[in-house]
Write an enzyme that holds these catalytic residues in place. Structure first.
Site, PDB file in Angstrom:
ATOM      1  N   ARG A 108      92.946  18.150  27.817  1.00 12.39           N
ATOM      2  CA  ARG A 108      94.088  17.025  27.725  1.00 12.39           C
ATOM      3  C   ARG A 108      94.858  17.064  28.992  1.00 12.39           C
ATOM      4  O   ARG A 108      95.341  16.020  29.459  1.00 12.39           O
ATOM      5  CB  ARG A 108      95.068  17.159  26.471  1.00 12.39           C
ATOM      6  CG  ARG A 108      94.197  16.863  25.232  1.00 12.39           C
ATOM      7  CD  ARG A 108      94.581  17.615  23.847  1.00 12.39           C
ATOM      8  NE  ARG A 108      93.805  17.177  22.650  1.00 12.39           N
ATOM      9  CZ  ARG A 108      92.693  17.557  22.183  1.00 12.39           C
ATOM     10  NH1 ARG A 108      92.194  18.455  22.810  1.00 12.39           N
ATOM     11  NH2 ARG A 108      92.305  17.280  21.150  1.00 12.39           N
ATOM     12  N   GLY A 120      81.890  18.957  23.687  1.00 13.96           N
ATOM     13  CA  GLY A 120      81.984  17.690  22.837  1.00 13.96           C
ATOM     14  C   GLY A 120      83.183  17.470  23.259  1.00 13.96           C
ATOM     15  O   GLY A 120      83.493  15.913  23.036  1.00 13.96           O
ATOM     16  N   ARG A 149      74.333  16.296  19.568  1.00 13.79           N
ATOM     17  CA  ARG A 149      75.411  16.249  18.755  1.00 13.79           C
ATOM     18  C   ARG A 149      75.715  14.904  18.356  1.00 13.79           C
ATOM     19  O   ARG A 149      75.608  13.766  18.944  1.00 13.79           O
ATOM     20  CB  ARG A 149      76.838  16.902  19.273  1.00 13.79           C
ATOM     21  CG  ARG A 149      76.204  18.380  19.296  1.00 13.79           C
ATOM     22  CD  ARG A 149      77.802  19.062  20.035  1.00 13.79           C
ATOM     23  NE  ARG A 149      78.751  19.168  18.989  1.00 13.79           N
ATOM     24  CZ  ARG A 149      79.857  19.501  19.525  1.00 13.79           C
ATOM     25  NH1 ARG A 149      80.217  20.187  20.625  1.00 13.79           N
ATOM     26  NH2 ARG A 149      81.037  19.795  18.616  1.00 13.79           N
ATOM     27  N   GLN A 171      88.992  15.582  17.739  1.00  6.55           N
ATOM     28  CA  GLN A 171      88.192  14.692  18.752  1.00  6.55           C
ATOM     29  C   GLN A 171      88.237  13.129  18.487  1.00  6.55           C
ATOM     30  O   GLN A 171      88.596  12.271  19.516  1.00  6.55           O
ATOM     31  CB  GLN A 171      86.832  15.194  19.184  1.00  6.55           C
ATOM     32  CG  GLN A 171      86.991  16.812  19.677  1.00  6.55           C
ATOM     33  CD  GLN A 171      85.593  17.270  19.693  1.00  6.55           C
ATOM     34  OE1 GLN A 171      84.652  16.778  19.262  1.00  6.55           O
ATOM     35  NE2 GLN A 171      85.546  18.243  20.099  1.00  6.55           N
ATOM     36  N   ASP A 206      86.881  26.457  14.593  1.00  5.17           N
ATOM     37  CA  ASP A 206      86.130  27.404  15.551  1.00  5.17           C
ATOM     38  C   ASP A 206      86.058  28.669  15.415  1.00  5.17           C
ATOM     39  O   ASP A 206      85.439  29.441  16.303  1.00  5.17           O
ATOM     40  CB  ASP A 206      86.717  26.915  17.283  1.00  5.17           C
ATOM     41  CG  ASP A 206      86.493  25.570  17.553  1.00  5.17           C
ATOM     42  OD1 ASP A 206      85.669  24.897  17.087  1.00  5.17           O
ATOM     43  OD2 ASP A 206      87.345  25.143  18.271  1.00  5.17           O
ATOM     44  N   LYS A 249      78.643  21.355  15.387  1.00  8.14           N
ATOM     45  CA  LYS A 249      79.483  22.074  16.584  1.00  8.14           C
ATOM     46  C   LYS A 249      78.136  22.226  17.607  1.00  8.14           C
ATOM     47  O   LYS A 249      77.133  21.900  17.867  1.00  8.14           O
ATOM     48  CB  LYS A 249      80.174  23.419  16.149  1.00  8.14           C
ATOM     49  CG  LYS A 249      81.147  22.896  15.210  1.00  8.14           C
ATOM     50  CD  LYS A 249      82.424  22.239  15.756  1.00  8.14           C
ATOM     51  CE  LYS A 249      83.504  22.197  14.741  1.00  8.14           C
ATOM     52  NZ  LYS A 249      84.263  20.839  15.502  1.00  8.14           N
ATOM     53  N   ARG A 258      76.353  26.014  13.485  1.00  9.12           N
ATOM     54  CA  ARG A 258      77.002  27.090  13.334  1.00  9.12           C
ATOM     55  C   ARG A 258      76.983  27.890  12.161  1.00  9.12           C
ATOM     56  O   ARG A 258      76.797  29.086  11.874  1.00  9.12           O
ATOM     57  CB  ARG A 258      78.554  27.213  13.606  1.00  9.12           C
ATOM     58  CG  ARG A 258      78.609  27.111  15.261  1.00  9.12           C
ATOM     59  CD  ARG A 258      80.175  27.308  15.344  1.00  9.12           C
ATOM     60  NE  ARG A 258      80.115  27.257  16.856  1.00  9.12           N
ATOM     61  CZ  ARG A 258      81.319  26.754  17.674  1.00  9.12           C
ATOM     62  NH1 ARG A 258      82.364  26.566  16.956  1.00  9.12           N
ATOM     63  NH2 ARG A 258      81.329  26.761  18.924  1.00  9.12           N
TER      64      ARG A 258
HETATM   65  C1  S3P Z   1      88.709  20.199  19.635  1.00  7.75           C
HETATM   66  C2  S3P Z   1      88.478  19.730  18.363  1.00  7.75           C
HETATM   67  C3  S3P Z   1      87.692  20.346  17.289  1.00  7.75           C
HETATM   68  C4  S3P Z   1      87.236  21.796  17.770  1.00  7.75           C
HETATM   69  C5  S3P Z   1      86.793  21.884  19.338  1.00  7.75           C
HETATM   70  C6  S3P Z   1      88.113  21.321  20.121  1.00  7.75           C
HETATM   71  C7  S3P Z   1      89.694  19.301  20.208  1.00  7.75           C
HETATM   72  O1  S3P Z   1      86.593  19.521  17.221  1.00  7.75           O
HETATM   73  O2  S3P Z   1      86.021  22.277  17.128  1.00  7.75           O
HETATM   74  O3  S3P Z   1      86.530  22.759  19.849  1.00  7.75           O
HETATM   75  O4  S3P Z   1      90.238  19.962  21.306  1.00  7.75           O
HETATM   76  O5  S3P Z   1      90.119  18.268  19.857  1.00  7.75           O
HETATM   77  P1  S3P Z   1      86.501  18.554  16.069  1.00  7.75           P
HETATM   78  O6  S3P Z   1      87.274  17.328  16.337  1.00  7.75           O
HETATM   79  O7  S3P Z   1      84.948  17.788  16.031  1.00  7.75           O
HETATM   80  O8  S3P Z   1      86.750  19.089  14.602  1.00  7.75           O
END
Ligand code: S3P
Length: 446
Positions: free
Chosen positions: A32, A101, A129, A176, A327, A354, A358
């Site tokens: 970010r 991701g 994914r 996310q 995580d 993920k 997982r």
């Molecule tokens: C993250 C959100 C999570 C997490 C990822 C980092 C983020 O994913 O598993 O490692 O930085 O917004 P999800 O939003 O898919 O749960």
């Protein structure tokens, strides 16, 4: 699936883990900081940035969009010269997000309301994914996508020429998805609202506030959280100090708990309550954890966290806690393998999508090392005690599977091997040396 030249790695029983350490910067905040800095006016200076492969791919993505970034080698600070709202240039080539991701999905939000097209791809894990969870809300702004089969990457994003703001209720508890919608809203006229029934990590909201976005947090009639950004307000460059990543610290803390005669302190660890589910859970299991020197740094709570060897007992971990430790389940399953009795983890459906499936990868790793367990669609039960070890774990390009099972080997009777240690560079470059510094025993296994 493994990296181009897989590097099998083995860990062996290692009592007396000791040390005061810092872990690399938080991955979520690092992505970010680069993206918000890229979109702001002026020069954002970032210290403590995680220099793992995922975040470096985000830095390269910002450069491909015409953002000037520089790393100062004397203090490892990153300087991002933002382009302002609507200032991104169309990338000349496919942007490669590697394993990330978060990088890919947040970047889709960032570009959704810019009048440009961008082709995006990633490694075999990322290409498998689901992206529909991002594509669907962003189409509401007027963004168009040409995706591969099943709504996956590689895909081409065509940013909305005349974006319209949206209201979106999250169908999955995903920071996310929340973040992608809010970022798209920054360059749409009027108010974009995300309704979040289950709280997820809130770094986007906190950091956007710090960058001067027009953002309001409220509550819907049913108690869900609402986050509204009003678009067309320029972000202003900031100084960002990235705290230590609790998802990386988790490996050292669990290692200290399950290994005999051990005590490890992780300094300057992020202690945001949307990320502390593992600490709460380990304490409920009887883990000896102390939190000291609590303070606020860069708008986030941080502290020094100490874990010591402890006898753990099995518990039921509530599904509602999942977003705050999403995580950390692989390493929690490892802790549960050393706990007396049965630990039940539930609400795990998101683990299926993920960096690997997982839930399946953890179950296979437990089986390979002689740990009694049972799984369903979205739950895992681990019956613990002594761990035989001696197995080889398939990592499926998943950094956290590799690190979690290397931690298992530090306290199991026989060593544990992972088929590819290279994948750890995604989030924790130097993990092996870091753990060896605490007294952990690793060896190359092939
Ligand atoms: C993250 C959100 C999570 C997490 C990822 C980092 C983020 O994913 O598993 O490692 O930085 O917004 P999800 O939003 O898919 O749960």
């Amino acid at each position: 699936m493994s990296s181009e030249t897989p590097h099998p790695l083995r860990s062996a029983n290692s009592p007396r883990l000791k040390g005061r350490v810092k872990v690399p910067g938080d991955k979520s905040i690092s992505h970010r900081a680069l993206m918000f800095g890229a979109m702001a006016l002026g020069e954002t200076v970032i210290t403590g940035l995680l220099e793992g492969e995922d975040v470096i791919n985000t830095a390269k993505a910002m450069a491909a969009l015409g953002v000037r970034l520089e790393r100062w080698n004397d203090d490892a600070s990153w300087h991002v010269n933002g382009v302002g709202l609507g200032g991104f240039q169309p990338p000349a080539q496919t942007i490669d997000f590697g394993n990330s991701g978060t990088g890919a999905r947040l970047a889709m939000g960032l570009l959704a309301t810019s009048p440009l097209s961008a082709r995006m791809s990633g490694d075999a894990s990322l290409r498998s994914r689901p992206m529909g969870r991002i594509v669907t809300p962003l189409e509401g702004f007027g963004t168009r996508f040409d995706t591969s089969d099943g709504g996956r990457m590689p895909l081409t994003l065509h940013g909305a020429q005349h974006p319209v703001p949206i209201e979106y209720r999250l169908p999955v508890a995903s920071a996310q998805v929340k973040s992608a919608v809010l970022l798209a809203g920054l360059n749409a006229p009027g108010a974009t609202t995300v309704i979040e029934p289950e709280p997820t990590r809130d770094h986007t909201e906190r950091m956007l506030q710090g960058f001067g976005a027009d953002i309001d947090i409220g509550q819907a009639d049913d108690g869900a959280r609402t986050i509204t950004v009003t678009g067309h307000t320029e972000l202003q460059a900031q100084v960002v100090e990235v705290p230590g990543d609790p998802s990386s610290a988790a490996f050292a803390l669990v290692a200290a708990i399950i290994s005999d005669d051990s005590e490890v302190t992780v300094e300057n660890m992020l202690l945001n309550e949307t990320r502390t589910g593992l600490i709460v859970t380990l304490e409920e299991m009887g883990g000896d954890i102390t939190v000291a020197n609590e303070r606020v740094s860069g708008g986030e709570p941080v502290a020094d966290v100490t874990a010591r060897s402890s006898g753990l007992s099995g518990i039921v971990v509530p599904a509602a806690r999942a977003p705050s430790m999403i995580d950390e389940y692989p390493v929690l399953a490892v802790a549960a393998a050393f706990a007396d009795g049965t630990t039940r983890l539930q609400g795990l459906h998101e683990l299926r999508v993920k960096e690997s499936d997982r839930l399946a990868a953890v179950a296979a790793g437990l089986k390979a090392n002689g740990v009694a367990h049972d799984t369903g669609d979205d739950w895992l039960e681990v019956t613990g005690g002594r761990v035989a070890g001696g197995g080889t774990v398939i990592t499926h390009l998943d950094h956290r599977i590799a690190m979690a099972f290397l931690v298992m080997g530090l306290a199991s009777d026989e060593p544990v091997t992972v088929d590819d240690g290279n994948v750890m560079a995604t989030s924790f470059p130097g993990f092996r040396e870091f753990m060896e510094g605490l007294g952990a025993r690793f060896e190359d296994a092939g």
